[in-house]
Structures are given as C-alpha cells and as structure tokens.
Scaffold this motif. Structure first.
Motif, mmCIF file in Angstrom:
data_model
loop_
_atom_site.group_PDB
_atom_site.id
_atom_site.type_symbol
_atom_site.label_atom_id
_atom_site.label_comp_id
_atom_site.label_asym_id
_atom_site.label_seq_id
_atom_site.Cartn_x
_atom_site.Cartn_y
_atom_site.Cartn_z
ATOM 1 N N ASP A 102 -60.578 40.744 -33.314
ATOM 2 C CA ASP A 102 -60.505 39.698 -32.244
ATOM 3 C C ASP A 102 -61.045 38.368 -32.709
ATOM 4 O OD1 ASP A 102 -59.836 41.595 -30.575
ATOM 5 O OD2 ASP A 102 -61.547 41.718 -29.300
ATOM 6 N N LEU A 103 -62.038 38.504 -33.515
ATOM 7 C CA LEU A 103 -62.802 36.932 -33.913
ATOM 8 C C LEU A 103 -61.693 36.331 -34.881
ATOM 9 C CD1 LEU A 103 -66.399 37.646 -35.271
ATOM 10 C CD2 LEU A 103 -65.637 35.678 -33.920
ATOM 11 N N ALA A 104 -61.164 36.884 -35.712
ATOM 12 C CA ALA A 104 -59.876 36.519 -36.663
ATOM 13 C C ALA A 104 -58.846 35.569 -35.992
ATOM 14 C CB ALA A 104 -59.565 37.366 -37.466
ATOM 15 N N GLY A 105 -58.356 36.447 -34.944
ATOM 16 C CA GLY A 105 -57.458 35.907 -34.060
ATOM 17 C C GLY A 105 -57.829 34.434 -33.440
ATOM 18 N N GLN A 106 -59.062 34.639 -32.896
ATOM 19 C CA GLN A 106 -59.835 33.418 -32.047
ATOM 20 C C GLN A 106 -59.907 32.281 -33.011
ATOM 21 O OE1 GLN A 106 -61.370 32.528 -28.899
ATOM 22 N NE2 GLN A 106 -60.503 34.153 -27.841
ATOM 23 N N ILE A 107 -60.374 32.569 -34.390
ATOM 24 C CA ILE A 107 -60.723 31.512 -35.315
ATOM 25 C C ILE A 107 -59.585 30.922 -35.743
ATOM 26 C CG2 ILE A 107 -61.677 31.180 -37.631
ATOM 27 C CD1 ILE A 107 -63.878 33.329 -36.850
ATOM 28 N N ALA A 108 -58.507 31.716 -35.976
ATOM 29 C CA ALA A 108 -57.394 31.054 -36.589
ATOM 30 C C ALA A 108 -57.043 30.065 -35.821
ATOM 31 C CB ALA A 108 -56.207 32.151 -36.692
ATOM 32 N N ILE A 109 -56.953 30.035 -34.442
ATOM 33 C CA ILE A 109 -56.490 29.140 -33.554
ATOM 34 C C ILE A 109 -57.442 27.989 -33.318
ATOM 35 C CG2 ILE A 109 -55.797 28.553 -31.257
ATOM 36 C CD1 ILE A 109 -53.915 30.146 -32.991
ATOM 37 N N ARG A 110 -58.800 28.350 -33.077
ATOM 38 C CA ARG A 110 -59.747 27.232 -32.650
ATOM 39 C C ARG A 110 -60.192 26.453 -34.005
ATOM 40 N NH1 ARG A 110 -61.419 27.755 -27.858
ATOM 41 N NH2 ARG A 110 -61.123 30.104 -26.736
ATOM 42 N N LEU B 140 -58.108 31.631 -22.249
ATOM 43 C CA LEU B 140 -58.301 32.728 -21.224
ATOM 44 C C LEU B 140 -59.473 33.894 -21.921
ATOM 45 C CD1 LEU B 140 -54.611 33.728 -19.878
ATOM 46 C CD2 LEU B 140 -56.487 32.362 -18.819
ATOM 47 N N PRO B 141 -59.988 34.866 -21.259
ATOM 48 C CA PRO B 141 -60.575 35.594 -21.871
ATOM 49 C C PRO B 141 -59.602 36.758 -22.504
ATOM 50 C CG PRO B 141 -61.108 35.716 -19.555
ATOM 51 C CD PRO B 141 -60.286 34.589 -19.833
ATOM 52 N N ASP B 142 -59.958 37.271 -23.594
ATOM 53 C CA ASP B 142 -58.870 38.326 -23.996
ATOM 54 C C ASP B 142 -59.765 39.513 -24.596
ATOM 55 O OD1 ASP B 142 -59.944 36.082 -26.383
ATOM 56 O OD2 ASP B 142 -59.455 38.081 -27.467
ATOM 57 N N PHE B 143 -58.941 40.557 -24.684
ATOM 58 C CA PHE B 143 -59.607 42.085 -25.027
ATOM 59 C C PHE B 143 -58.802 42.725 -25.551
ATOM 60 C CE2 PHE B 143 -61.226 40.256 -20.885
ATOM 61 C CZ PHE B 143 -62.474 40.315 -20.988
ATOM 62 N N GLY B 144 -59.090 43.127 -26.936
ATOM 63 C CA GLY B 144 -58.242 43.920 -27.798
ATOM 64 C C GLY B 144 -58.825 45.531 -27.613
ATOM 65 N N TYR B 145 -58.127 46.485 -28.061
ATOM 66 C CA TYR B 145 -58.200 47.897 -28.264
ATOM 67 C C TYR B 145 -58.722 48.260 -26.780
ATOM 68 C CZ TYR B 145 -59.151 46.998 -33.146
ATOM 69 O OH TYR B 145 -58.943 46.514 -34.469
ATOM 70 N N VAL B 178 -56.102 38.033 -20.974
ATOM 71 C CA VAL B 178 -54.941 38.769 -22.081
ATOM 72 C C VAL B 178 -55.496 39.979 -22.528
ATOM 73 C CG1 VAL B 178 -53.978 38.279 -24.219
ATOM 74 C CG2 VAL B 178 -54.614 36.355 -23.069
ATOM 75 N N VAL B 179 -54.490 41.108 -22.705
ATOM 76 C CA VAL B 179 -55.033 42.402 -23.138
ATOM 77 C C VAL B 179 -54.210 42.904 -24.188
ATOM 78 C CG1 VAL B 179 -54.945 44.849 -22.147
ATOM 79 C CG2 VAL B 179 -56.144 43.068 -20.944
ATOM 80 N N GLY B 180 -54.809 43.127 -25.419
ATOM 81 C CA GLY B 180 -53.943 43.921 -26.366
ATOM 82 C C GLY B 180 -54.231 45.632 -26.216
ATOM 83 N N LEU B 181 -53.196 46.306 -26.006
ATOM 84 C CA LEU B 181 -53.263 47.495 -25.543
ATOM 85 C C LEU B 181 -53.455 48.369 -26.761
ATOM 86 C CD1 LEU B 181 -53.372 48.687 -22.617
ATOM 87 C CD2 LEU B 181 -50.734 49.398 -23.107
ATOM 88 N N GLN B 182 -54.390 49.564 -26.549
ATOM 89 C CA GLN B 182 -54.483 50.702 -27.653
ATOM 90 C C GLN B 182 -53.994 51.718 -27.179
ATOM 91 O OE1 GLN B 182 -57.450 51.260 -30.255
ATOM 92 N NE2 GLN B 182 -57.566 53.407 -29.857
ATOM 93 N N GLN B 183 -53.492 51.960 -25.887
ATOM 94 C CA GLN B 183 -53.272 53.254 -25.176
ATOM 95 C C GLN B 183 -52.076 53.741 -25.692
ATOM 96 O OE1 GLN B 183 -55.085 53.752 -21.954
ATOM 97 N NE2 GLN B 183 -53.840 55.668 -21.052
ATOM 98 N N ALA B 184 -51.763 54.844 -25.699
ATOM 99 C CA ALA B 184 -50.424 55.225 -26.353
ATOM 100 C C ALA B 184 -50.154 56.481 -25.390
ATOM 101 C CB ALA B 184 -50.365 55.918 -27.505
ATOM 102 N N TRP B 185 -49.026 56.196 -24.484
ATOM 103 C CA TRP B 185 -48.509 57.225 -23.434
ATOM 104 C C TRP B 185 -47.693 58.273 -24.513
ATOM 105 C CZ3 TRP B 185 -49.790 52.721 -21.510
ATOM 106 C CH2 TRP B 185 -50.812 53.007 -20.462
#
Ligand SMILES: Cc1cc2nc3c(=O)[nH]c(=O)nc-3n(C[C@H](O)[C@H](O)[C@H](O)COP(=O)(O)OP(=O)(O)OC[C@H]3O[C@@H](n4cnc5c(N)ncnc54)[C@H](O)[C@@H]3O)c2cc1C
Ligand SMILES: Nc1ncnc2c1ncn2[C@@H]1O[C@H](COP(=O)(O)O)[C@@H](O)[C@H]1O
Lengths: 327, 259
Positions: A102-110, B140-145, B178-185
């Motif tokens: 997540d950090l890598a993606g953020q840093i790449a842009i900022r 925007l706040p973003d969340f992966g996994y 923003v959401v990066g989804l790890q779920q696999a149906w």
C-alpha cells in the motif's frame, strides 16, 4: 542514482518485522555515499528506531503520532515523502507486506517515483534500477528497468537476508507533521484478530508451509497436517477442495483464487496439483509432495516426492522431525 | 450507491506462456485476454453491493489497448454492470501499473463514485499497486487486501476486514473510498446468453489517457520462463519411518531448508 536510500520500518509488537530487516540489509548493500536513512511512524517509535541503529542505520526519522498505529499506509505516506525530500533520498525500500505494498502505491504518486513490488533482485547502475520479480503466479519472471530519478521498491519477503548487526548510535529526527487526507478521519480500525501461530492467515510471510488437500479426507484428520506444520514451525495452507468443503476457512487457500506464496519449503500433502493450485506455490524454493498416486501432477513440480499413504507417512515424518529438532 | 470497478484484461489462466521474440515480454500471439482472478471477484462484489443497496449503479472501467479492453468491458456488462468506460492506452501502450493508475484516476475523477473497487493484484503483473495509487490520486482513503466488504446503511459506513501477515483487522470507513479486494468467490456468477448478446451492442464510453507527469516509469527488459523442473526425485522406502528419515536428511543436508 546516488542519493540516500530511505527504509520505511514496519513495527509489529514493538519490533521491526523481518521484512524491514531484509530491506535494511539490501539498502546497506546498495547505498553509495548517500547512506541509509530509516523511518518509523506511530506512538512508540524509540525502540524501533534503536533497532535500526542496531543494524547499522544511525539516521532515523520518526513521525510520532498515535493516529499512525493502525498501520494504514495512506495516513502516513505523506510523512514518508517529506522525509525523502528532506534527506535527499532517491530510493525508498519497504518490505513487501500488506502495509508495504500500500505504501509503495501511495509513494509512487505522492513522490512521483517509479515503483515495483514483489522484487527478488535489485541492480543499480548508471542507467538507474533494474529489478527482477516473479509474475503470473511464479510461472514467469520479468526484469524491469525503472526509469527516471526516483523509485520505490517493495521487496518480496524472504528474498533477501536480514541486515547483519552493526551497532551505531541513533540520531532521531522528527519528520514534518503532515495531516492525512481528510477522508481518513472517517476511517477506523475496529480491532485486530491475531491468528494463532502457524495457522492459515500467516501464509504469505511464512518461510515453511505445509498444505493439505482432499487426500486428508475429512476435517477431523486435518490435525495431521497441523502437527507436521507445528513440528517444522510452519504455517498451514490448503487446497481449494479443503476450503470449499469448509474443512478450513478460505484464508488458508493457496492458488489462483487464494494466496500466492513463495516459502523456502512447501510441503503438499494429499494435493493432486491442479494448475490453479500450482500457480500459487510454484515459486517456492523447495517443494515436497506426498501423494498415494504416483501419477499425480504435483510430482511434476515437486523437487522431492514420496508416493504413499499420508495417514502413514505424515505421522512418521512429524515424529522424525520432532526427534531431530529435539522437540 | 455509485460504484466504479476497475478491470484489467489479463491472459486466461490456462494460457501457455511464451516469450516474445524481443525477449522482453509475453508473446501476445494467440493469447486470449479475459476478465479474471481478483477482478472477476471485484465485479461480483460490486454487483452484490448493487443488489444490497437499492438505486445503485456499477460502472466498469478498463485501461488498455484495443480490442482487449473493450472485450472485457462487454463481459462486465454481460454480468450486470450498468455502464462502461474504456481508457484508450493507444498503440504505444505501457504496462506500468502506475501509468495505469494515473489513466484510471483521470477517468474516474469526473464520474460519481462512492466506492472504487479494484482487485488486490492483477493476474498478470501481480503488482498490487493500483488501489493505493488511486487512493493517492483521488485523495481518498484506500485499503488493500480487503475481504467481507459490506455497506451498513444505518450508519452510512463500509465495514470490512483486511488480511495482514499476522491475521486480520476489522475496519470501517465512510464513502467515498478505494478498495483493493482480496476476496475470491468460488462461484462468481456467469453471464446468461441473452445478456451476452445484448452486451455486444452496449455503448462503451471512450476517453484518452493523460500524458504522464514525468519520466518516472518502468519498462520491461526481460521476460523469462522458469527452467522446467525435471520432476521430483522420488524417495524409495520400505517403511514409513524410513521414508521420513530419508526425506528429513535430504531437507537438512541437500536442500538445506531447515537445520
Ligand atoms: C477458476 C478456478 C479457480 C481455482 N482456484 C484454486 C485455488 O486457488 N487453489 C486450489 O487449490 N484450487 C483451485 N481450484 C480447484 C482446482 O482445480 C482443484 O480442484 C483443487 O486444487 C483440487 O484440490 P486437491 O488437490 O486437494 O483435491 P484432488 O484433486 O481431489 O486431489 C486429492 C489428492 O489426494 C491424493 N490422496 C488421496 N488419498 C490419499 C492418501 N491417503 N494419502 C496420500 N494422498 C492421497 C489423491 O491421489 C489426489 O491426488 C480452482 C478451480 C477453478 C475452476
Ligand atoms: N489497465 C487496467 N485497467 C483497469 N484496471 C486495472 C488496470 N491495471 C490494474 N487495474 C486494477 O488494479 C488492480 C490491481 O492491479 P495491479 O496493481 O497492477 O496488480 C487490478 O486487479 C484491477 O482492478
């Protein structure tokens, strides 16, 4: 690229995690005259900063802020960038964890930098950086050239050795205070569930994994897999046949629609080796398969195979490992 | 709820990978590009939210060269997405995920969006960069996994879990995010024939990708296939104990995977 290298520390239970120690090691190896700079964020940064110094990094910048304790990269990525600017860094290294990516993606842009994740080799020369990384679930490898004057890399866990010890005095520097983007005010971590040691969710960070498949036959037999894993200090994985049947939660699943793993050792027990499973584990360094069917496709990707009944082989293996490890 | 879902055309999972003649990339000759892996799950998640929250719309968006991008957008429409935008990568298309994120963000910014959904990582490059980059670009706040994404209408909050190295975390956040989804149906829906036929004529908006802000980018230099494993060294044994002893000795002395 000859500027400083900034390593962002990830802290778990007050200590730098292995992936950070690996990043420090790589940074020290790559650093020219610019040297290595550390960064830590959160409410208790001193012990982690001292750990940087124990591994030879004296110059550590911190963003002391309890808001950063929830490990949401987007909150403190602006602080990382301010430290990169202040120290003249041209390369940022992070461990390739949930947070690190997540950090890598953020840093790449900022920071307007080129970025690569899952990196297993790094070369720095006059034309910039060249990185190698597995792609297509380990079915191929690519080398990429990172162009321009700045880059951020997330290193694949276990791909590099940890930094050796080399104690220096730590010089702590506060980072400029930068508030996170407004939307973060409405975001809250409600709780943390730590998986019991050696269970499924730790898969992507494990150096040894033991996975069970349909060959285990029933959920009440899965303890055989778990005991073998415990004897090895390994995490437990499963094929989709197992997670679909509900014998173990989906978080255990390795493969195309589960996790991609690349441990030092992957032991597949009672798993046939369908392509969708293979793509998730084929980049493991050493693969062992135990299967009663000598023609199971898993033996094509395994380094070592035992044809036999897992109900006999696995308990024998567990007790042999316990014996040699003195457990 | 206005949902934007990012879908990347990637080679079918069963594709036999071959190296292009210049040695730098996958040979695309004869490769079928599809909506696959986590992106298929992201579309499924978008459609489940749409069903749960009355009045919702799902807008699928893809960055890539023709005709791949258009084809997977039609697949997304056939599954139930309401609208589609193709961000044309042009002929000198880049495969850099940060370039993709910039192109996607420029197209998403003017669209209504309460939720921007991505896959955790694309099935080909497995970068896992785009969701976080979109967070930074759209501010925007973003969340992966992320797994178990739900909308709580009473509190106007998304709730979800994030998978981490040591377990999982429970989170809540307001829209937009923003959401990066790890779920696999295990059983994402499949498109019905009438919907597939209808999707062939569905309108697809087209926008051009913006010029990148600087030279910071990555380009492929080399594409390699693993040296084929020659097959397992099989352990001969008479008793399970002997098999165990032999394997443990090999793992310690030959493979050196544990002390
Ligand atoms: C779109 C899609 C995505 C998929 N994603 C995934 C994924 O992410 N991960 C995944 O794993 N699968 C995935 N699958 C499923 C995959 O195709 C296989 O069905 C699955 O991997 C099979 O699991 P298995 O090997 O445990 O079961 P099986 O194929 O049934 O194999 C069981 C094995 O156990 C052996 N065995 C039986 N008894 C014994 C014994 N007593 N001792 C030793 N060995 C024994 C048998 O010889 C056999 O080889 C996916 C499928 C699709 C279509
Ligand atoms: N070219 C693209 N077009 C649309 N979506 C993309 C593209 N590239 C990446 N994405 C989205 O971002 C996710 C993560 O991609 P990556 O960061 O490349 O691993 C994918 O699962 C998609 O949802």
């Amino acid at each position: 690229m000859t500027g400083a290298i900034l390593v962002v520390g990830e802290v778990h239970d007050g200590r730098l995690i292995g992936a950070t120690l690996e990043a420090i090691g790589k940074a020290r190896e790559l650093a020219g005259d610019g040297g290595v700079v550390g960064f830590v964020a959160g409410s208790t940064v001193e012990p982690a900063a001292r750990e940087f110094a124990d591994r030879g990094v004296a110059n550590v910048h911190w963003a002391k802020n309890a808001e950063f304790d929830d490990g949401a990269a987007g909150r403190f990525a602006p602080s990382v960038v301010s430290v990169a600017e202040a120290t003249g860094a041209d390369l940022i290294l992070v461990g390739g964890t949930t947070l690190g990516r997540d950090l890598a993606g953020q840093i790449a842009i900022r920071w307007n930098a080129a970025a690569a994740t899952g990196v297993t080799e790094v070369r720095r020369d006059g034309s910039g950086l060249h990185v190698r990384r597995p792609i297509f679930g380990g079915r191929a490898t690519e080398t990429r050239h990172l162009e321009g004057s700045r880059a951020v890399l997330a290193l694949r866990p276990h791909a590099f050795p940890e930094a050796s010890e080399s104690r220096v005095d730590v010089l702590l520097e506060p980072a400029a205070r930068i508030d996170p983007p407004a939307g973060w005010r409405e975001s809250k971590r409600l709780g943390v569930e730590t998986a019991p040691a050696g269970s499924g969710p730790g898969l992507t960070d494990a150096s040894i994994i033991v996975s069970g498949g349909r060959g285990v036959r029933a959920p009440e037999n899965f303890h055989l897999i778990e005991e073998l894993a415990a004897s090895l200090g390994a995490a437990v994985g499963a094929s989709r046949a197992v997670t679909d049947a509900g014998w173990r939660p989906a978080s255990y699943q390795v493969g195309q629609t589960g996790k991609t793993v690349s441990p030092q050792l992957y032991v597949a027990v009672g798993i046939s080796g369908a392509i969708q499973h293979i793509v998730g584990m084929v980049s493991s360094r050493v693969i062992v398969a135990i299967n009663s069917d000598a023609s199971a496709p898993i033996f094509k990707v395994a380094d070592y195979g035992i044809v036999g009944d897992l109900f006999q082989i696995v308990p024998a293996l567990t007790s042999e490992i316990r014996k040699v490890r003195g457990l | 709820m206005e949902i934007v879902v990012c879908v990347k055309p990637v080679p079918e999972a069963e594709t036999r990978l071959r190296v292009a003649t210049d040695g730098t990339r996958l040979d695309p000759e004869g490769v079928k590009f599809v909506l696959a892996g986590y992106d298929e799950s992201a579309v499924e998640q978008a459609l489940l939210l749409k069903e749960a929250v009355p009045g919702s719309k799902v807008h699928a968006i893809a960055f890539g060269p023709p005709p791949r991008a258009e084809e997977i957008l039609r697949a997304a429409i056939a599954l139930g997405c309401d609208q589609a935008t193709w961000v044309d990568a042009g002929s000198k298309s880049s495969d850099d995920p940060i370039v993709a994120a910039r192109a996607l963000a420029a197209a998403i910014a003017p669209l209504p969006h309460d939720l921007v959904l991505c896959g955790k990582q694309a099935g080909d490059d497995e970068a896992g960069l785009v969701a976080a980059a979109l967070g930074a670009l759209l501010n925007l706040p973003d969340f992966g996994y992320v797994v178990d994404l739900r909308w709580d209408p009473a509190r106007s909050r998304f709730t979800f879990h994030r998978a981490t190295e040591s377990g999982q975390e429970a989170w809540e956040t307001a829209a937009p995010c923003v959401v990066g989804l790890q779920q696999a149906w295990n059983d994402p829906r499949t498109a019905k024939l009438p919907a597939i036929l209808k999707s062939r004529k569905a309108p697809i908006a087209k926008t051009a990708a913006p010029a990148p802000p600087g030279p910071e980018c990555s380009a492929p230099e080399k594409f390699e296939l693993p040296v084929a494993r020659t097959g397992a060294k099989m352990i001969e044994y008479k008793t399970p104990e002997e098999a165990a002893q032999k394997l443990v000795r090999i793992l310690r002395e030959e493979a050196k995977v544990f002390p």
